[in-house]
Enzyme design. Structure first.
Site, PDB file in Angstrom:
ATOM      1  N   ARG A 191       1.026  -1.177  -0.203  1.00 42.10           N
ATOM      2  CA  ARG A 191       0.165   0.430  -0.149  1.00 42.10           C
ATOM      3  C   ARG A 191       0.599   1.392  -0.146  1.00 42.10           C
ATOM      4  O   ARG A 191       1.198   1.625  -0.837  1.00 42.10           O
ATOM      5  CB  ARG A 191      -0.737  -0.159   1.162  1.00 42.10           C
ATOM      6  CG  ARG A 191      -1.904   0.833   1.070  1.00 42.10           C
ATOM      7  CD  ARG A 191      -1.864   2.782   0.924  1.00 42.10           C
ATOM      8  NE  ARG A 191      -1.343   2.886   2.801  1.00 42.10           N
ATOM      9  CZ  ARG A 191      -1.019   3.899   3.253  1.00 42.10           C
ATOM     10  NH1 ARG A 191      -1.261   5.147   1.650  1.00 42.10           N
ATOM     11  NH2 ARG A 191      -0.749   3.883   4.197  1.00 42.10           N
TER      12      ARG A 191
ATOM     13  N   HIS B 272      38.883  -2.755  16.918  1.00 45.64           N
ATOM     14  CA  HIS B 272      37.541  -3.886  16.732  1.00 45.64           C
ATOM     15  C   HIS B 272      38.191  -5.101  16.603  1.00 45.64           C
ATOM     16  O   HIS B 272      36.813  -6.131  16.794  1.00 45.64           O
ATOM     17  CB  HIS B 272      36.561  -3.451  15.920  1.00 45.64           C
ATOM     18  CG  HIS B 272      36.071  -2.069  15.806  1.00 45.64           C
ATOM     19  ND1 HIS B 272      34.821  -1.056  15.883  1.00 45.64           N
ATOM     20  CD2 HIS B 272      36.647  -0.364  16.272  1.00 45.64           C
ATOM     21  CE1 HIS B 272      34.370  -0.520  16.548  1.00 45.64           C
ATOM     22  NE2 HIS B 272      35.725   0.663  16.938  1.00 45.64           N
TER      23      HIS B 272
HETATM   24  C1  HCA Z   1      -0.978   9.131   2.714  1.00 45.53           C
HETATM   25  C2  HCA Z   1      -1.833   8.519   3.933  1.00 45.53           C
HETATM   26  C3  HCA Z   1      -0.796   8.149   4.938  1.00 45.53           C
HETATM   27  C4  HCA Z   1      -2.532   6.868   5.362  1.00 45.53           C
HETATM   28  C5  HCA Z   1      -1.355   7.003   7.028  1.00 45.53           C
HETATM   29  C6  HCA Z   1      -2.606   6.270   7.629  1.00 45.53           C
HETATM   30  C7  HCA Z   1      -0.403   9.127   5.698  1.00 45.53           C
HETATM   31  O1  HCA Z   1      -0.634   8.453   1.708  1.00 45.53           O
HETATM   32  O2  HCA Z   1      -1.212  10.221   2.804  1.00 45.53           O
HETATM   33  O3  HCA Z   1      -3.137   5.483   6.717  1.00 45.53           O
HETATM   34  O4  HCA Z   1      -2.024   5.662   8.673  1.00 45.53           O
HETATM   35  O5  HCA Z   1       0.660   8.962   4.878  1.00 45.53           O
HETATM   36  O6  HCA Z   1      -0.660   9.727   6.323  1.00 45.53           O
HETATM   37  O7  HCA Z   1       0.460   6.865   4.336  1.00 45.53           O
HETATM   38 CU    CU Z   2       1.963   7.017   4.568  1.00 40.53          CU
END
Ligand code: HCA
Ligand code: CU
Length: 380
Positions: free
Chosen positions: A12, A290
């Site tokens: 993601r 070391h």
């Molecule tokens: C973004 C969204 C996110 C979401 C993080 C989360 C961020 O791409 O801006 O859902 O906790 O960094 O805020 O990745």
């Molecule tokens: Cu993020």
């Protein structure tokens, strides 16, 4: 800080990395490799993002992985309706855009946002699916507004709330304060997401756990928007030093390198030379002092045991900082019997040559072999 859970977001947040394009096959390989490593959850791109994203999400849900499969959506009923049909175990909801959030921080739309969040939460929960509610750019938001929306969603039974340092502005002390405060107002789990713009991401994640957070977001090699979030390997290294037994019993550490290589290849980057644990010099010891201590007791200069991660240590000796103890150890490995004085003499030779240019391991071995032969022949 034990008992934390990892939400692995390579599929993601990682897909938001500049070089990332994951086809279905690659996503499946990465999901399986993360499952083998033993992460608690994997987070996938929103099925509302594109038709292929939706199909890939469904395909990964069907793999029968041990890890929970979560998807990540905007706080909209439209997205939620699509997400619950994919077969995911959980949905991570993030609220609006930063602009939206700024309005919210100024006190506008508070009622509307809370109402939408509650609607989405109740809908997802009614399908028997876990749900997390998070705010974007939490550290630049109004604290009172933040706490009241978290309290409201906690009341309607959200499984987790999340805070996100979307821009990488937070430092560990600020993280401690915010998570501690949040811990005082909600009973549910707390997830944390930190961007690494100023190099604090792993430290912030660790501090969040100290303050009462339960879940940490990572990605393999730290890939994500801009320069990314805590890397899985770096975060694991941090947790390993805090509680080696727990980390070793829960995760398959030897599978780290494989998933890193897989992702590096998929996004066409090299594993950085100084990468945590798996960087090529992560267990290379150089200075004579070391090297000597490492040979006597590795813990002197190693906080991580390379063998726990399927790595091995390397004592570098072909350079001007070398010392005779390290050279002696190499002689023993090569089964060359030299006296202490002879080892010291040949060490001096190595230093002299290394003053001109670095000597490779092969160079050093042949210097040692030639020297030993000369001793034997009485021509040294
Ligand atoms: C973004 C969204 C996110 C979401 C993080 C989360 C961020 O791409 O801006 O859902 O906790 O960094 O805020 O990745
Ligand atoms: Cu993020």
């Amino acid at each position: 800080v034990s008992n934390f859970k990892i939400i692995e977001s390579t599929l993601r947040e990682g897909e938001q990395f500049a070089n990332a394009f994951f086809d279905t096959e690659t996503k499946i390989k990465i999901a399986k490799a993360l499952d083998k490593f033993g992460v608690d959850c994997i987070e996938l791109t929103s099925p509302a993002a594109s038709e292929q994203s939706r199909k890939d999400c469904e395909a990964i849900c069907k793999l029968g992985l041990k890890t929970k499969v979560i998807t990540h959506i905007r706080c909209h009923m439209d997205d939620a309706r699509i997400a619950v049909e994919t077969g995911v175990d959980g949905v991570d909801v993030v609220m609006g855009t930063s602009k939206f959030l700024r309005e919210f921080s100024h006190g506008k739309d508070m009622t509307y946002i809370t109402k939408t969040a509650i609607e989405v939460i109740q809908f997802v929960k009614s399908k028997g699916i876990e749900i997390r509610f998070s705010t974007e750019d939490s550290f630049r938001s109004d604290l009172v507004d933040l706490l009241s929306i978290y309290q409201a969603v906690d009341k309607v039974g959200v499984n987790r709330v999340g805070i996100a340092d979307t821009v990488g502005v937070a430092n560990p002390r600020q993280v401690y304060d915010l998570v501690r405060t949040l811990r005082g107002v909600v009973g549910c789990d707390i997830e944390c997401h930190f961007h690494n713009d100023t190099g604090c991401a792993i430290a912030n994640a660790y501090t969040a756990l100290e303050a009462g957070a339960t879940h940490v977001d990572t990605s393999v090699l730290g890939i994500g928007e801009r320069n990314g979030i805590p890397s899985l390997g770096g975060f694991i290294a941090r947790m390993y030093t805090a509680d080696r037994e727990y980390v070793m019993s829960k995760y398959n550490l030897k599978a780290l390198r494989e998933v890193e290589n897989l992702v590096a290849e998929a996004v066409q980057i090299q594993v950085p030379f100084n990468n945590y644990v798996t960087g090529y010099c992560a267990f290379t010891h150089k200075a004579g002092i070391h090297a000597k201590a490492i040979l006597a007791n590795p813990s002197t200069y190693e906080i991580i045991r390379p063998e726990d991660f399927g790595m091995s240590r390397y004592v570098s000796i072909g350079h001007r900082l070398t010392g005779w103890n390290a050279v002696k150890s190499r002689c023993e490995q090569l089964e060359l019997t030299l006296t202490e004085d002879q080892v010291k003499e040949v060490t001096a030779k190595i230093k002299k040559l290394a003053d001109v240019r670095e000597q490779t391991m092969e160079d050093v071995d042949s210097i040692l072999r030639n020297y030993a032969r000369a001793i034997e022949n009485g021509t040294a």
